[in-house]
Design a protein around this motif. Structure first.
Motif, PDB file in Angstrom:
ATOM      1  N   LEU A  21       0.820  -1.215   0.000  1.00 15.94           N
ATOM      2  CA  LEU A  21       0.000   0.000   0.000  1.00 15.94           C
ATOM      3  C   LEU A  21       0.853   1.264   0.000  1.00 15.94           C
ATOM      4  O   LEU A  21       0.515   2.254  -0.653  1.00 15.94           O
ATOM      5  CB  LEU A  21      -0.954   0.001   1.187  1.00 15.94           C
ATOM      6  N   ALA A  22       1.961   1.261   0.719  1.00 16.29           N
ATOM      7  CA  ALA A  22       2.859   2.421   0.745  1.00 16.29           C
ATOM      8  C   ALA A  22       3.462   2.649  -0.646  1.00 16.29           C
ATOM      9  O   ALA A  22       3.532   3.788  -1.127  1.00 16.29           O
ATOM     10  CB  ALA A  22       3.958   2.212   1.781  1.00 16.29           C
ATOM     11  N   ILE A  23       3.878   1.588  -1.313  1.00 15.86           N
ATOM     12  CA  ILE A  23       4.434   1.713  -2.665  1.00 15.86           C
ATOM     13  C   ILE A  23       3.372   2.234  -3.626  1.00 15.86           C
ATOM     14  O   ILE A  23       3.633   3.122  -4.453  1.00 15.86           O
ATOM     15  CB  ILE A  23       4.998   0.355  -3.143  1.00 15.86           C
ATOM     16  N   LEU A  24       2.156   1.728  -3.519  1.00  8.44           N
ATOM     17  CA  LEU A  24       1.061   2.190  -4.362  1.00  8.44           C
ATOM     18  C   LEU A  24       0.751   3.663  -4.114  1.00  8.44           C
ATOM     19  O   LEU A  24       0.538   4.435  -5.062  1.00  8.44           O
ATOM     20  CB  LEU A  24      -0.185   1.335  -4.112  1.00  8.44           C
ATOM     21  N   ALA A  25       0.766   4.091  -2.863  1.00  7.93           N
ATOM     22  CA  ALA A  25       0.499   5.499  -2.534  1.00  7.93           C
ATOM     23  C   ALA A  25       1.566   6.415  -3.124  1.00  7.93           C
ATOM     24  O   ALA A  25       1.255   7.479  -3.668  1.00  7.93           O
ATOM     25  CB  ALA A  25       0.421   5.671  -1.019  1.00  7.93           C
ATOM     26  N   ILE A  26       2.810   6.015  -3.055  1.00  6.54           N
ATOM     27  CA  ILE A  26       3.899   6.822  -3.619  1.00  6.54           C
ATOM     28  C   ILE A  26       3.768   6.906  -5.131  1.00  6.54           C
ATOM     29  O   ILE A  26       3.912   7.981  -5.727  1.00  6.54           O
ATOM     30  CB  ILE A  26       5.269   6.240  -3.207  1.00  6.54           C
ATOM     31  N   ALA A  27       3.457   5.790  -5.777  1.00  2.84           N
ATOM     32  CA  ALA A  27       3.310   5.787  -7.235  1.00  2.84           C
ATOM     33  C   ALA A  27       2.129   6.658  -7.668  1.00  2.84           C
ATOM     34  O   ALA A  27       2.230   7.415  -8.638  1.00  2.84           O
ATOM     35  CB  ALA A  27       3.134   4.359  -7.731  1.00  2.84           C
ATOM     36  N   LEU A  28       1.004   6.570  -6.975  1.00  5.43           N
ATOM     37  CA  LEU A  28      -0.157   7.382  -7.334  1.00  5.43           C
ATOM     38  C   LEU A  28       0.099   8.866  -7.097  1.00  5.43           C
ATOM     39  O   LEU A  28      -0.334   9.709  -7.881  1.00  5.43           O
ATOM     40  CB  LEU A  28      -1.384   6.920  -6.552  1.00  5.43           C
ATOM     41  N   ALA A  31       2.118  10.088  -9.981  1.00  4.62           N
ATOM     42  CA  ALA A  31       1.301  10.169 -11.201  1.00  4.62           C
ATOM     43  C   ALA A  31       0.398  11.404 -11.171  1.00  4.62           C
ATOM     44  O   ALA A  31       0.267  12.110 -12.175  1.00  4.62           O
ATOM     45  CB  ALA A  31       0.466   8.899 -11.357  1.00  4.62           C
ATOM     46  N   PHE A  32      -0.234  11.668 -10.028  1.00  4.04           N
ATOM     47  CA  PHE A  32      -1.103  12.846  -9.932  1.00  4.04           C
ATOM     48  C   PHE A  32      -0.307  14.138 -10.056  1.00  4.04           C
ATOM     49  O   PHE A  32      -0.762  15.102 -10.649  1.00  4.04           O
ATOM     50  CB  PHE A  32      -1.903  12.832  -8.633  1.00  4.04           C
ATOM     51  N   ARG A  33       0.885  14.173  -9.510  1.00  3.44           N
ATOM     52  CA  ARG A  33       1.728  15.362  -9.634  1.00  3.44           C
ATOM     53  C   ARG A  33       2.122  15.588 -11.102  1.00  3.44           C
ATOM     54  O   ARG A  33       2.094  16.711 -11.594  1.00  3.44           O
ATOM     55  CB  ARG A  33       2.975  15.221  -8.770  1.00  3.44           C
ATOM     56  N   ALA A  34       2.463  14.518 -11.791  1.00  5.67           N
ATOM     57  CA  ALA A  34       2.820  14.641 -13.211  1.00  5.67           C
ATOM     58  C   ALA A  34       1.631  15.145 -14.027  1.00  5.67           C
ATOM     59  O   ALA A  34       1.795  15.972 -14.926  1.00  5.67           O
ATOM     60  CB  ALA A  34       3.301  13.298 -13.743  1.00  5.67           C
ATOM     61  N   MET A  35       0.435  14.675 -13.711  1.00  5.85           N
ATOM     62  CA  MET A  35      -0.753  15.144 -14.428  1.00  5.85           C
ATOM     63  C   MET A  35      -1.002  16.627 -14.147  1.00  5.85           C
ATOM     64  O   MET A  35      -1.378  17.376 -15.037  1.00  5.85           O
ATOM     65  CB  MET A  35      -1.978  14.320 -14.024  1.00  5.85           C
ATOM     66  N   GLY A  36      -0.781  17.054 -12.906  1.00  2.00           N
ATOM     67  CA  GLY A  36      -0.964  18.467 -12.561  1.00  2.00           C
ATOM     68  C   GLY A  36       0.021  19.364 -13.290  1.00  2.00           C
ATOM     69  O   GLY A  36      -0.341  20.428 -13.790  1.00  2.00           O
ATOM     70  N   VAL A  37       1.271  18.952 -13.361  1.00  2.00           N
ATOM     71  CA  VAL A  37       2.292  19.730 -14.067  1.00  2.00           C
ATOM     72  C   VAL A  37       1.965  19.802 -15.554  1.00  2.00           C
ATOM     73  O   VAL A  37       2.101  20.859 -16.187  1.00  2.00           O
ATOM     74  CB  VAL A  37       3.696  19.115 -13.832  1.00  2.00           C
TER      75      VAL A  37
END
Length: 128
Positions: A21-28, A31-37
């Protein structure tokens, strides 16, 4: 029948689940930061493109009307893509008296300091 103290295998332990779950949270999050940029840079690119259109339109208007503006600064506004923009043109004499240099800068409504587009062009004195 299971023996006492025997351990079942085949499932995940609580620690393994938490690590996943920690790895999934970091990956998500990444991904959300990249979409925002990407969304922000897309908006900035659109703003610069509209600014380029305004500057090109201003130079085209001067050429089409065969204007011969005096050296100095002229300012105005333009409506483009549903928004209002300010433009400023700096007209300068050149070494050849038959030409003038025009530097057009376009500003958004929010910023008076930072030009979103700049374009330079030359005008030829109209023959009369």
């Amino acid at each position: 029948m299971m023996r006492r103290g025997a351990r079942q295998t085949g499932g995940f332990t609580l620690l393994e689940t938490l690590v996943a779950l920690a790895i999934l949270a970091i990956a998500l999050t990444a991904a959300f930061r990249a979409m925002g940029v990407t969304a922000q840079s897309s908006a900035e690119l659109r703003e610069r493109l509209v600014g380029d259109w305004i500057a090109e339109n201003r130079l085209a208007e001067l050429r089409a009307t065969q204007a011969w503006p005096n050296a100095g600064t002229n300012e105005g506004t333009a409506e483009q893509a549903g928004r209002s923009y300010r433009w400023r043109e700096d007209v300068k004499n050149t070494a050849n008296p038959l030409f003038r240099r025009v530097d057009v800068s376009v500003f958004s409504e929010e910023s008076d300091q930072h030009a979103i587009a700049r374009l330079s062009g030359y005008l030829a004195r109209p023959l009369r």
